[in-house]
Scaffold this motif. Sequence first.
Motif, mmCIF file in Angstrom:
data_model
loop_
_atom_site.group_PDB
_atom_site.id
_atom_site.type_symbol
_atom_site.label_atom_id
_atom_site.label_comp_id
_atom_site.label_asym_id
_atom_site.label_seq_id
_atom_site.Cartn_x
_atom_site.Cartn_y
_atom_site.Cartn_z
ATOM 1 N N ILE A 120 46.124 27.260 28.233
ATOM 2 C CA ILE A 120 46.460 28.670 27.969
ATOM 3 C C ILE A 120 47.967 28.811 28.124
ATOM 4 N N THR A 121 48.639 29.138 27.035
ATOM 5 C CA THR A 121 50.105 29.120 27.081
ATOM 6 C C THR A 121 50.717 30.479 27.420
ATOM 7 N N ILE A 146 41.145 27.388 39.192
ATOM 8 C CA ILE A 146 40.896 27.120 37.778
ATOM 9 C C ILE A 146 42.086 27.566 36.949
ATOM 10 N N LEU A 147 42.594 28.758 37.217
ATOM 11 C CA LEU A 147 43.684 29.299 36.407
ATOM 12 C C LEU A 147 44.970 28.488 36.561
ATOM 13 N N ARG A 148 45.243 28.017 37.764
ATOM 14 C CA ARG A 148 46.468 27.205 37.953
ATOM 15 C C ARG A 148 46.384 25.913 37.144
ATOM 16 N N HIS A 149 45.172 25.475 36.859
ATOM 17 C CA HIS A 149 45.004 24.242 36.072
ATOM 18 C C HIS A 149 45.088 24.521 34.576
ATOM 19 N N ILE A 150 44.365 25.549 34.125
ATOM 20 C CA ILE A 150 44.278 25.751 32.669
ATOM 21 C C ILE A 150 45.425 26.577 32.092
ATOM 22 N N CYS A 151 46.178 27.255 32.950
ATOM 23 C CA CYS A 151 47.270 28.100 32.462
ATOM 24 C C CYS A 151 48.601 27.400 32.651
ATOM 25 N N ALA A 152 49.420 27.423 31.590
ATOM 26 C CA ALA A 152 50.747 26.817 31.680
ATOM 27 C C ALA A 152 51.690 27.718 32.471
ATOM 28 N N ASP A 153 51.407 29.022 32.471
ATOM 29 C CA ASP A 153 52.289 29.989 33.117
ATOM 30 C C ASP A 153 51.426 31.010 33.852
ATOM 31 N N PHE A 154 51.024 30.666 35.063
ATOM 32 C CA PHE A 154 50.200 31.571 35.861
ATOM 33 C C PHE A 154 51.074 32.205 36.921
ATOM 34 N N VAL A 155 50.996 33.520 37.016
ATOM 35 C CA VAL A 155 51.775 34.227 38.039
ATOM 36 C C VAL A 155 50.857 35.210 38.760
ATOM 37 N N ASP A 156 50.935 35.234 40.071
ATOM 38 C CA ASP A 156 50.077 36.101 40.876
ATOM 39 C C ASP A 156 50.724 37.463 41.055
ATOM 40 N N MET A 157 49.887 38.488 41.203
ATOM 41 C CA MET A 157 50.408 39.803 41.572
ATOM 42 C C MET A 157 50.666 39.804 43.078
ATOM 43 N N LEU A 210 37.526 35.512 33.111
ATOM 44 C CA LEU A 210 37.910 34.136 33.407
ATOM 45 C C LEU A 210 37.253 33.170 32.429
ATOM 46 N N HIS A 211 35.986 33.416 32.114
ATOM 47 C CA HIS A 211 35.265 32.470 31.271
ATOM 48 C C HIS A 211 35.686 32.569 29.803
ATOM 49 N N ASP A 212 36.360 33.648 29.429
ATOM 50 C CA ASP A 212 36.967 33.711 28.087
ATOM 51 C C ASP A 212 37.971 32.561 27.974
ATOM 52 N N LEU A 213 38.775 32.378 29.026
ATOM 53 C CA LEU A 213 39.808 31.332 29.016
ATOM 54 C C LEU A 213 39.213 29.948 29.263
ATOM 55 N N VAL A 214 38.200 29.889 30.109
ATOM 56 C CA VAL A 214 37.520 28.610 30.363
ATOM 57 C C VAL A 214 36.966 28.046 29.045
ATOM 58 N N ALA A 263 39.724 26.523 27.112
ATOM 59 C CA ALA A 263 40.325 25.340 27.734
ATOM 60 C C ALA A 263 39.353 24.191 27.891
ATOM 61 N N MET A 264 38.091 24.435 27.513
ATOM 62 C CA MET A 264 37.056 23.429 27.768
ATOM 63 C C MET A 264 37.213 22.211 26.871
ATOM 64 N N ASP A 265 37.037 21.044 27.445
ATOM 65 C CA ASP A 265 36.884 19.801 26.677
ATOM 66 C C ASP A 265 35.386 19.558 26.598
ATOM 67 N N PRO A 266 34.759 19.927 25.504
ATOM 68 C CA PRO A 266 33.296 19.905 25.494
ATOM 69 C C PRO A 266 32.743 18.485 25.434
ATOM 70 N N PRO A 267 31.619 18.265 26.066
ATOM 71 C CA PRO A 267 30.962 16.957 25.932
ATOM 72 C C PRO A 267 30.385 16.806 24.522
ATOM 73 N N GLU A 268 30.089 15.574 24.155
ATOM 74 C CA GLU A 268 29.610 15.251 22.797
ATOM 75 C C GLU A 268 28.424 16.110 22.366
ATOM 76 N N HIS A 269 27.479 16.293 23.299
ATOM 77 C CA HIS A 269 26.227 16.937 22.910
ATOM 78 C C HIS A 269 26.417 18.397 22.538
ATOM 79 N N MET A 270 27.586 18.947 22.851
ATOM 80 C CA MET A 270 27.819 20.350 22.512
ATOM 81 C C MET A 270 28.473 20.530 21.156
ATOM 82 N N LEU A 271 28.960 19.421 20.585
ATOM 83 C CA LEU A 271 29.724 19.566 19.353
ATOM 84 C C LEU A 271 28.793 19.833 18.181
ATOM 85 N N ALA A 272 29.012 20.863 17.457
ATOM 86 C CA ALA A 272 28.204 21.196 16.285
ATOM 87 C C ALA A 272 28.593 20.281 15.139
#
Lengths: 464, 233
Positions: free
Chosen positions: A325-326, A350-361, A435-439, A442-451
């Motif tokens: 998430i940029t 999770i957000l600190r991992h998937i976000c390139a620019d995470f800032v807390d209030m 949160l799950h909108d961004l998850v 950012a997800m790297d889906p496993p093979e079985h999920m690929l359509a």
Amino acid sequence: MAIECSYYLEPIDTTDLAQRFLKAFAAILSHSNYAMVLDAACTVTSRCGRCTSTCPVYQASNDPRDIPCMRSELLLKIYRRYFTPGGALRSRFGIPWELDESYLNTMAEEYYRCTACRRCKLECPMGIDHGLMTHLGRWALAEVGIVPKALVVATREQLEGATRNTSAIPKAALVDTCEFLEEDCVDEHGLKIEFPLDKEGAEYVFFPAVSDYLLEPDTLTGNAAVMSATGGSWTIGTGAYDGINYGLFYSDRMLDRIVSMEADEVRRLSAQKILIGECGHASRSAKYFLRTFCGADEAPEVVNFMEYTLEAWKGGRLSLRKGAITERTTYHDPCNIARSGWIVEQPREILRHICADFVDMTPNGRENYCCGGGGGTVSIDEIREFRTKVGGAVKAEQIRRTGAELVVAPCANCKKQLREVCEDHGLDQVRVVGLHDLVLLAMDPPEHMLAGKDNDVDENPAEE
Amino acid sequence: MDAWIELARGPFFRIALSLMVLGLGYRLAVTISHIATAWYRAGDRRLPLSDITEATMRWIFPVRLLRTRPAYSAASFLFHLGVVLVPLFLIGHVSLLQGLLPAAWPVLPPLVADVFTVVALSALLVLLVGRVSSRTARVLSRTQDVVLLLVLFATLFFGFLGSHPTVSPVASRTMLLLHILLGDLVLVLAPTTKIAHCVLYPLTQLLFQLGWHFPAASGRHVAQALAKEDEPV
């Protein structure tokens, strides 16, 4: 800032209103632990005013009515006068005071100006929980019919209506929505997900805020994607699929009935646990009040979806791309899951991992500021101006200071409120997401999920 | 004058102290009883004890409060320090309670007691000025919130002058009499005013947390009591 807070009521019987209020209050005090709370508050309150330095409503309005301990005094005055020997004596030998309808009207407004965020409790040296006072005041008022129509109508549909949920979504629409989301996920993301309905013996029964089915497709899709990726054992029960619990906002009787409905559905499906979607008050109602009303040992365990996702990611069952998430992203702590310290760090990891620019209030976590729509007030459309201009003013400034484009708010009510806050405070560049909108992004889906892979089921074999 | 002083520090003091001890004892016992009953009735008896303990301890050493209201926080802390330590450990007070206190009861050196007293008096002035000058504080304040500060200020002030004849503008014996009478008044007022927090404070964080632990059948019983079991939402 003088913005009134008036809301619609259903027609009520005003005959002997004060007397009926006292009768209801007496019944509540007799059959609960609230008398202990009121007695202690009467004795130890020092009127130090520390609560004024933390209340977001008072900080915006500067109105003495919004001082938490002044609001609690409305109820304490009634308690002292009618339920203590000293109060009875003072009324005979001093200046008498009698409860009347005008006083109840004052309470009716002031207890719904409060968002019940309980920030005041952090700053009270005695630990007086003015949010608990608001909770009690609202229940007593509700027993004589003084409760915002928006909350009653939704609860009535959830407990007695045909659809058994606050948004009146019929079962057929739920099924259609789930099928649509499954298809849409394939089209939009190339991912196969499933919303299992009425699956017996699953580990989790899923209870989101039912409004997510109407308003938050990305959050739900993210939820289902996580379960599909991790092989989670879950289901949605068509007997009860709404985690919303307005009883937390206005009546312990309704709070009891709604959590009992959830427990019944878990039993019906022979499941083990409840998985709560992204909703603060739904999470808190289930986690803390299932044990109260359904038996501490019998109540199913409650897991918030963010806990599940974090554990799956840390356990290696879910792969998330770092920095996916940029946009600059910040996180809003929903009061009902943060104030107790239950959910504070989990989404941030999770957000600190998937976000390139995470800032807390600042402040955040257990000392977060309310979105301004807490305590059910977000559901009362007619007080929008009060909610956003007064209740949400501090939060608007917090968001503005972060410079964020994305505000992650894992709570259906907070999302609605924050979108309105941003609109009314000119924060046009801000998008409020779950949160799950961004998850999902950012997800790297496993093979079985690929359509479109060989393991796809051919839906139209006859055409070949 | 001496006869009045003997009366004030003798029978008056013993009555006032007895009323305070009995009154605060009653408050404490009732509160403990309420907590025990509420916990027993609670549907969920699991309490966040570490949170409760941490919150209770945090307010004894309220360093974090200096972030939000530094002047008020500092004044409040210094006031409490003086008004707790000096009455308990001043040599003149300890001698009044001979026989009731353990033999090895510590006493403050006179200079230290004087410093604590002057600091507490200064802090009390800050708190008093804050109470009457701030619009918010004026709205919040009850009679006891102002009167207690005035009584405590006068008690400490007269006590200081009574034990320092060279700086007292009025006869020190008169100051001493006023100090003792006002001190007796504070003891009598303790159980029935917010001063009761001196014994209740260790329990309040627990009590208000427990307030959220409802009896399992509270909703159903209220519905029965109000004949609303079959009433629609």
